[in-house]
Design a protein around this motif. Structure first.
Motif, PDB file in Angstrom:
ATOM      1  N   PHE A 113      37.662 -67.550  -9.479  1.00  0.00           N
ATOM      2  CA  PHE A 113      38.927 -67.108  -8.870  1.00  0.00           C
ATOM      3  C   PHE A 113      38.690 -65.780  -8.175  1.00  0.00           C
ATOM      4  O   PHE A 113      38.206 -64.824  -8.778  1.00  0.00           O
ATOM      5  CB  PHE A 113      40.014 -66.963  -9.944  1.00  0.00           C
ATOM      6  CG  PHE A 113      41.393 -66.792  -9.376  1.00  0.00           C
ATOM      7  CD1 PHE A 113      42.225 -67.874  -9.189  1.00  0.00           C
ATOM      8  CD2 PHE A 113      41.860 -65.532  -8.996  1.00  0.00           C
ATOM      9  CE1 PHE A 113      43.498 -67.719  -8.658  1.00  0.00           C
ATOM     10  CE2 PHE A 113      43.120 -65.367  -8.461  1.00  0.00           C
ATOM     11  CZ  PHE A 113      43.937 -66.469  -8.291  1.00  0.00           C
ATOM     12  N   CYS A 129      39.835 -70.557 -16.253  1.00  0.00           N
ATOM     13  CA  CYS A 129      38.740 -70.306 -15.323  1.00  0.00           C
ATOM     14  C   CYS A 129      37.397 -70.376 -16.049  1.00  0.00           C
ATOM     15  O   CYS A 129      37.243 -69.807 -17.136  1.00  0.00           O
ATOM     16  CB  CYS A 129      38.925 -68.931 -14.675  1.00  0.00           C
ATOM     17  SG  CYS A 129      37.879 -68.631 -13.249  1.00  0.00           S
ATOM     18  N   VAL A 151      39.920 -67.123 -19.486  1.00  0.00           N
ATOM     19  CA  VAL A 151      38.783 -67.140 -18.562  1.00  0.00           C
ATOM     20  C   VAL A 151      37.482 -67.267 -19.353  1.00  0.00           C
ATOM     21  O   VAL A 151      37.472 -67.170 -20.581  1.00  0.00           O
ATOM     22  CB  VAL A 151      38.757 -65.870 -17.679  1.00  0.00           C
ATOM     23  CG1 VAL A 151      40.025 -65.759 -16.851  1.00  0.00           C
ATOM     24  CG2 VAL A 151      38.578 -64.607 -18.530  1.00  0.00           C
TER      25      VAL A 151
END
Length: 493
Positions: A113, A129, A151
């Protein structure tokens, strides 16, 4: 497939082209005939939200635990932005194939991202992510938008499939299986801690980082001393959703809408200050919508020619921003401060100051000129920066830590390595703040590095002369409490 109808898109006349799944819709009458534009407008989230068997509910976390929603853990990662949410997954491997406005209520699952992907995140209910750490751009943006995020989740784009329902908890970094047929869909806004805030004013300024006009209501209610950081490029990329079908190659095409956003934010916090950091990216001469991967062609875009080096190579971008800011001043907006990004030398400050003066802007009084202290070499020449015209410094903790410690801020290992190196990092920042205080330069520490770690440094930083702290919206309450405690201790004989 079972009881579901899939909506596909395939350009007419194209042979050997793999069709793209756009959504899952119930009871869709067939056959259908859609133009490419109409097909792209159909979205995964809109299709799913129209399904009668799916109810979007708000539930208490305890109720969800009792129902067993959090029992089947699919994956674990780094807790990047607190809150919890559930919904259908959209696995994005090519951002250009997904319309940002199509993602309402959807959980994004992506490999990486970048800041330019902001329009996709603004509509989403959550972010997962594969890459990134606690100070990666996806994590920081999610915290600012109040979007739950996890993430550093290995192989998540292979584990999950588009259309699959999941729940995520951004506070613990876990993703769970979730059954849509049981109506276990929820979007729970994060609630501020129910702790009483100190009623007396703080001597140390407490500012908030906010770069999106969508947060104006929260900003109006925030108990803070102003906006300590508006990232110019985030404002810029937040406008891209207006241009789904067309390309934008000139900053001036968006100048008016960006100016309107800044006016709204500045008036919301007035007379408190708003610190605008000029664009730290390549904003001109490129097709943004077709360049949704790594920005530019730099081998190492985390450093590259970012910051003022880019202005010197193409002064038109900086001049365009200065004209925008001058227009705001002409409208009577008088609480603006300008922060220069990623400054490497006093000569760069002189260059920017001269461009401001040529534009009829006073960098000392009318539009006070600040700089981000992100490059550690500033430790050895702060007086020269003041002589060049700097009125104050904002210590950018994320880049500062990356460069001082040699750790990639986007790497999942950043957090653990950061914890191992707190002492030298704190010592360097305390030394810089002390130098600024001796030069009568105000200093603000800014960054989403780890709020709890910053809180543990406060006593030494405030004792060294720190004048302000800038944090994201969700950290305001706890940081205010921490500052109050430190100031009370320092004032005790």
């Amino acid at each position: 497939l079972e009881d579901k109808t899939f909506l596909w898109a395939l350009k007419g006349g194209a042979q050997g082209v793999t069709p793209q799944i756009l959504g899952i819709v119930p009871d869709l009458p067939l056959p259908i005939s859609l133009s490419e534009g109409q097909a792209r407008a159909q979205t995964l989230s809109l299709a799913l939200s129209s399904a009668p068997q799916v109810a979007i509910l708000e539930k208490e976390e305890a109720d969800l635990e009792a129902e067993g929603v959090f029992e089947q853990v699919l994956a674990r990662g780094i807790a990047a932005s607190s809150g919890w949410a559930a919904g259908p997954v959209c696995v994005i491997k090519d951002y250009s194939q997904v319309v940002p406005s199509s993602l309402k209520g959807v959980i994004l699952a992506v490999d990486s991202f970048e800041p330019i992907h902001l329009p996709w995140l603004k509509a989403a209910a959550g972010l997962i992510c594969e890459k990134g750490g606690i100070t990666s751009h996806g994590a920081i943006m999610a915290r600012e938008l109040g979007c739950p995020a996890v993430v550093g989740v290995a192989d998540i784009t292979q584990i999950l499939a588009t259309g699959q329902w999941v729940a995520l908890r951004g506070d613990v970094g876990e993703i769970y299986a979730c059954d849509a047929k049981d109506a276990r869909a929820f979007v729970a806004p994060k609630q501020p801690p129910a702790t009483a805030l100190p009623q007396f004013p703080l001597a140390t300024q407490l500012l908030v980082s906010c770069s999106q006009p969508s947060q104006l209501k929260a900003l109006a209610k925030a108990k803070c001393d102003g906006v300590g950081l508006v990232r110019g490029e985030w404002l810029l990329w937040g406008q891209l959703e207006q241009f789904t079908d067309n390309t934008v190659d000139d900053f001036t095409q968006l100048q008016q809408s960006i100016a309107e956003d800044l006016v709204a934010m500045a008036r919301t916090v007035a007379p408190r200050p708003l610190y605008y950091r000029s664009i730290d990216a390549d904003a001109l001469d490129r097709n943004w919508l077709n360049r949704t991967e790594r920005m530019g062609t730099e081998q190492n875009p985390a450093i590259g020619t970012r910051g003022i080096l880019r202005y010197q190579a193409n002064a038109a971008q900086f001049d365009a921003e200065l004209r925008l800011l001058k227009g705001l001043l002409d409208q009577g907006i008088c609480n603006l401060r300008l922060i220069l990004p990623f400054v490497r030398s006093p000569e760069e400050v002189v260059f920017c100051s001269q461009r401001m003066q040529a534009m009829g802007l006073d960098p000392e009084h009318e539009l006070p000129l600040w700089m981000m202290a992100e490059v550690p070499s500033v430790l050895f020449g702060l007086e020269r920066y003041k002589d060049a015209g700097i009125q104050g410094i904002t210590v950018g903790l994320n880049d500062w830590a990356q460069l001082l410690l040699g750790i990639d801020r986007d790497h999942p290992a950043f957090y653990s390595l950061l914890m191992q190196n707190q002492a030298p990092l704190k010592q360097a920042i305390v030394q810089l703040v002390r130098q600024a205080s001796a030069l009568n330069l105000p200093s603000i520490v800014c960054g989403s590095i780890v709020p709890q770690m910053l809180e543990s440094w406060l006593e030494q930083l405030i004792h060294a002369g720190l004048t302000g702290v800038c944090v994201d919206m969700e950290s305001l309450s706890s940081m205010r409490q921490a500052i109050a405690r430190v100031e009370a201790r320092l004032s005790t004989p």
